[in-house]
Design a protein around this motif. Structure first.
Motif, PDB file in Angstrom:
ATOM      1  N   SER A   7     -10.320 -28.154   3.885  1.00 25.79           N
ATOM      2  CA  SER A   7      -9.025 -28.096   4.548  1.00 25.79           C
ATOM      3  C   SER A   7      -8.786 -28.829   5.729  1.00 25.79           C
ATOM      4  O   SER A   7      -9.537 -29.519   6.318  1.00 25.79           O
ATOM      5  N   VAL A  46      -3.232 -29.733   3.917  1.00 28.18           N
ATOM      6  CA  VAL A  46      -3.536 -28.427   3.563  1.00 28.18           C
ATOM      7  C   VAL A  46      -4.111 -27.541   4.297  1.00 28.18           C
ATOM      8  O   VAL A  46      -5.371 -27.750   4.489  1.00 28.18           O
ATOM      9  N   GLU A  50      -3.713 -21.668   3.133  1.00 25.78           N
ATOM     10  CA  GLU A  50      -3.049 -22.192   1.789  1.00 25.78           C
ATOM     11  C   GLU A  50      -4.110 -22.486   0.737  1.00 25.78           C
ATOM     12  O   GLU A  50      -3.787 -22.213  -0.334  1.00 25.78           O
ATOM     13  N   ALA A 103       1.767 -27.347  -0.325  1.00 26.19           N
ATOM     14  CA  ALA A 103       0.358 -27.713  -0.705  1.00 26.19           C
ATOM     15  C   ALA A 103       0.253 -27.756  -2.097  1.00 26.19           C
ATOM     16  O   ALA A 103      -0.458 -28.892  -2.593  1.00 26.19           O
TER      17      ALA A 103
END
Lengths: 159, 130
Positions: A7, A46, A50, A103
């Motif tokens: 991420s 992202v 999420e 996302a």
């Protein structure tokens, strides 16, 4: 086969390949980066929260038939199935849902994107333009001329 | 900053990540319902009676919802009737006298009508009188 995703804040998630492949972007990346499997795939816009949600969604829908064509999603022609799990999944506040839509859009997880859009469409039910603007914090960017034109069109659509 | 030699994969990833952190505030300010593509998806889930209200929210929303407010009926060539009137109808729209219709409807033997069946007759009526 496992795939690792990273991420934007550096958290690493390990998921099955077919789960990750629900994202069109990752699917394409895996084709290109076949030789380079030992590095996590960076998802730079992202966040971890999420991404965890997106992965949760993909895990549940891993066996769903893929729908590539956007036309198939036109709900007025053919409403997409929404099971109890999906309903449970969409019980989040609207900020979270917006983050998920973003996302899903950046990862191109089409079913989740459409689920989010359906959620937004449910919210705007029976609302006036002003209410929608206030709720979503969208600016009214029509010029006075366009306002006049819209006023004129309104009488056609009997608002 | 000066880059020397070849970058290996790890440092490239680190570099990209750093760059994105700098851009972070820009990324976060993105609002999904200001992106035309996403609003268009929303438009396909909104009920007909709510379409006009949604179209009046902002320019982006107007763009996204306009094709849903209008839809086309295409006839079989042999069952086409009043081609001249339809042509005039389209001319009228081109002359900006009627509500905006998407470009795509201007080619081919089509007529664009309102989703409202009552107003649909209103639109046809216009064809006869003009």
């Amino acid at each position: 086969m496992k795939v690792t995703l990273e991420s934007s804040d550096g958290q690493v998630f390990t998921v099955d390949k077919e789960v990750a492949e629900l994202s069109v972007i990752i699917k394409e990346m895996l084709v290109i980066e076949q030789a380079n499997q030992d590095h996590p795939i960076p998802l730079l816009n992202v966040g971890a929260v999420e991404l965890a949600k997106v992965i949760e969604y993909c895990e549940h829908h891993r066996n769903d038939p893929t729908i590539d064509d956007d036309e198939d999603y036109d709900s007025r022609k053919k409403p997409i199935e929404m099971d109890d799990w999906d309903k449970q999944f969409t019980i989040v506040n609207k900020e979270m849902m917006f983050e998920l839509i973003l996302a899903a859009n950046s990862m191109q997880v089409k079913p989740l994107l459409h689920l989010g859009c359906r959620y937004a469409a449910d919210i705007v039910k029976r609302m006036s333009p002003t209410e929608i603007r206030d709720l979503f914090q969208i600016d009214d960017d029509f010029t006075p001329e366009e306002q006049d034109k819209i006023e004129w069109e309104k009488q056609w659509t009997k608002l | 900053m000066r880059l020397e030699g070849r970058l290996d994969v790890d440092s490239t990833h680190a570099l990209i990540r750093e760059l994105f952190h700098h851009l972070g505030f820009v990324m976060q300010s993105a609002h999904p319902l200001k992106i035309l593509e996403i609003v268009s998806y929303v438009a396909s889930y909104v009920r007909k009676r709510d379409l006009t209200a949604c179209a009046l929210v902002s320019k982006t929303w107007y763009q996204a919802f306009n094709p849903s407010i209008w839809y086309d009926i295409s006839w079989e060539p042999r069952r086409q009737f009043l081609p001249k009137a339809i042509h005039r109808h389209i001319q009228l729209k081109k002359g900006n006298l009627g509500p905006e219709i998407p470009e795509s409807c201007l080619n081919g033997p089509r007529i664009w009508v309102f989703t409202d069946p009552i107003l649909y007759f209103g639109a046809l009526y216009l064809d006869f009188v003009t």
